[in-house]
Design a protein around this motif. Structure first.
Motif, PDB file in Angstrom:
ATOM      1  N   ILE A  76       0.833  -1.202   0.000  1.00  0.00           N
ATOM      2  CA  ILE A  76       0.000   0.000   0.000  1.00  0.00           C
ATOM      3  C   ILE A  76       0.865   1.249   0.000  1.00  0.00           C
ATOM      4  CG2 ILE A  76      -1.687   1.300   1.354  1.00  0.00           C
ATOM      5  CD1 ILE A  76      -2.819  -1.365   2.290  1.00  0.00           C
ATOM      6  N   ALA A  77       1.949   1.229   0.784  1.00  0.00           N
ATOM      7  CA  ALA A  77       2.854   2.381   0.810  1.00  0.00           C
ATOM      8  C   ALA A  77       3.481   2.611  -0.554  1.00  0.00           C
ATOM      9  CB  ALA A  77       3.933   2.155   1.865  1.00  0.00           C
ATOM     10  N   THR A  78       3.847   1.532  -1.220  1.00  0.00           N
ATOM     11  CA  THR A  78       4.438   1.664  -2.555  1.00  0.00           C
ATOM     12  C   THR A  78       3.444   2.255  -3.543  1.00  0.00           C
ATOM     13  OG1 THR A  78       5.852  -0.246  -2.101  1.00  0.00           O
ATOM     14  CG2 THR A  78       5.591   0.410  -4.396  1.00  0.00           C
ATOM     15  N   ALA A  84      -0.958   6.480  -6.377  1.00  0.00           N
ATOM     16  CA  ALA A  84      -2.315   5.925  -6.223  1.00  0.00           C
ATOM     17  C   ALA A  84      -3.027   6.635  -5.076  1.00  0.00           C
ATOM     18  CB  ALA A  84      -2.245   4.429  -5.962  1.00  0.00           C
ATOM     19  N   SER A  85      -4.256   7.008  -5.315  1.00  0.00           N
ATOM     20  CA  SER A  85      -5.027   7.693  -4.282  1.00  0.00           C
ATOM     21  C   SER A  85      -5.588   6.698  -3.277  1.00  0.00           C
ATOM     22  CB  SER A  85      -6.177   8.481  -4.914  1.00  0.00           C
ATOM     23  OG  SER A  85      -7.094   7.602  -5.538  1.00  0.00           O
ATOM     24  N   THR A  86      -5.967   7.217  -2.118  1.00  0.00           N
ATOM     25  CA  THR A  86      -6.567   6.373  -1.089  1.00  0.00           C
ATOM     26  C   THR A  86      -7.843   5.730  -1.595  1.00  0.00           C
ATOM     27  OG1 THR A  86      -5.641   7.754   0.663  1.00  0.00           O
ATOM     28  CG2 THR A  86      -7.515   6.367   1.240  1.00  0.00           C
ATOM     29  N   ILE A 165      -3.312   7.145   6.578  1.00  0.00           N
ATOM     30  CA  ILE A 165      -1.914   7.159   7.002  1.00  0.00           C
ATOM     31  C   ILE A 165      -1.031   7.491   5.805  1.00  0.00           C
ATOM     32  CG2 ILE A 165      -0.070   5.790   8.028  1.00  0.00           C
ATOM     33  CD1 ILE A 165      -2.170   4.098   9.345  1.00  0.00           C
ATOM     34  N   PRO A 166      -0.101   8.451   5.937  1.00  0.00           N
ATOM     35  CA  PRO A 166       0.777   8.815   4.827  1.00  0.00           C
ATOM     36  C   PRO A 166       1.752   7.691   4.497  1.00  0.00           C
ATOM     37  CG  PRO A 166       1.423   9.963   6.824  1.00  0.00           C
ATOM     38  CD  PRO A 166       0.124   9.289   7.120  1.00  0.00           C
ATOM     39  N   PRO A 167       2.332   7.696   3.290  1.00  0.00           N
ATOM     40  CA  PRO A 167       3.233   6.609   2.888  1.00  0.00           C
ATOM     41  C   PRO A 167       4.396   6.396   3.849  1.00  0.00           C
ATOM     42  CG  PRO A 167       2.644   7.942   0.999  1.00  0.00           C
ATOM     43  CD  PRO A 167       2.095   8.635   2.186  1.00  0.00           C
ATOM     44  N   GLY A 168       4.991   7.485   4.343  1.00  0.00           N
ATOM     45  CA  GLY A 168       6.117   7.332   5.261  1.00  0.00           C
ATOM     46  C   GLY A 168       5.727   6.596   6.523  1.00  0.00           C
ATOM     47  N   ALA A 169       4.555   6.882   7.026  1.00  0.00           N
ATOM     48  CA  ALA A 169       4.083   6.199   8.227  1.00  0.00           C
ATOM     49  C   ALA A 169       3.813   4.726   7.950  1.00  0.00           C
ATOM     50  CB  ALA A 169       2.830   6.868   8.752  1.00  0.00           C
ATOM     51  N   ALA A 178       1.190   3.921  13.345  1.00  0.00           N
ATOM     52  CA  ALA A 178       0.532   5.232  13.359  1.00  0.00           C
ATOM     53  C   ALA A 178      -0.914   5.074  13.799  1.00  0.00           C
ATOM     54  CB  ALA A 178       0.598   5.871  11.971  1.00  0.00           C
ATOM     55  N   ARG A 179      -1.461   6.170  14.274  1.00  0.00           N
ATOM     56  CA  ARG A 179      -2.854   6.158  14.701  1.00  0.00           C
ATOM     57  C   ARG A 179      -3.770   6.082  13.488  1.00  0.00           C
ATOM     58  NH1 ARG A 179      -5.990  10.910  18.167  1.00  0.00           N
ATOM     59  NH2 ARG A 179      -7.996   9.805  18.326  1.00  0.00           N
TER      60      ARG A 179
END
Length: 230
Positions: A76-78, A84-86, A165-169, A178-179
């Motif tokens: 998902i992070a990749t 790719a949008s959420t 959650i952002p990609p870095g998280a 992450a929360r």
């Protein structure tokens, strides 16, 4: 009665003409009201047992979806890093879950429709009456809708939590989780699906008062299980 007369129409007209009479009219279809009530109660109990099995299975669905999403954190992070949008990621995983759900529902409907025909020869000599076999679309449709609503109630929440959650998280998620925040639209859809499932249970029950108590008990049980331990 005269030859060719309709007993049901005659009984209905007689009840309407003498609403406060001290006698009752019974035909072959309702010769034993107590037995009829017993059969209806047994059927109602089996319906509630089936809904309970669905709810227990729904907990497993929620845990499975949460575990599946957690195992796809890197993917998902990749995808997010590639643009790719959420919404696209959420739709992709939701389509997979719904496809698996539809396969399971179709298998359940097929088994439920074929099982009576397979069991009927075994019971032919044990019952005083013959089993009336046939295809009953309404019960099958209710069962399919109940299964689909259960999947939505228990899968949307864990599926959508990762979208905020952002990609870095996401890459750091295995070390510093992450929360997770659930979008309001997903939360509202989950609540609507839960209310629709509760309404389906109540509206299709022969005793709606008992069904309301059952729904209230189920909601209270989930609320207690979700409350933090003290």
């Amino acid at each position: 009665m005269p030859t060719g007369a309709n007993p049901e129409s005659w009984a209905s007209a007689a009840r309407g003409a003498f609403p406060e009479a001290g006698w009752q009219i019974r035909g072959a279809a309702d010769a034993s009201p107590s037995l009829q009530r017993f059969i209806e109660r047994v059927g109602f109990f089996l319906d509630l047992a089936g809904i309970t099995a669905l709810l227990v299975g729904g907990i497993g669905i929620g845990n499975a979806v949460a575990g599946y999403v957690a195992s796809k954190t890197t993917a998902i992070a990749t995808l997010k890093c590639l643009g790719a949008s959420t919404r696209v990621i959420f739709a992709a995983y939701l389509i997979q879950i719904l496809a698996l759900a539809l396969v399971g529902i179709a298998g359940g409907l097929l088994l439920g429709g074929v099982a009576p025909a397979l069991v009927a020869p075994l019971l032919s000599g044990l019952l005083p009456a013959e089993l009336r076999l046939g295809l009953y679309p309404l019960p099958l449709a209710i069962a399919a809708l109940s299964g689909l609503l259960t999947v939505l109630v228990f899968s949307l929440w864990p599926l959508a939590a990762i979208g905020q959650i952002p990609p870095g998280a996401l890459f750091r998620d295995s070390i510093a989780p992450a929360r997770r925040r659930v979008p309001p639209l997903v939360a509202a859809t989950t609540i609507i699906a839960a209310l629709a499932l509760a309404a389906l249970v109540v509206l299709t029950a022969p005793d709606r008062r008992v069904a309301l108590w059952y729904v209230g008990g189920a909601i209270a049980a989930f609320a207690l299980s979700a409350s933090p331990a003290r």
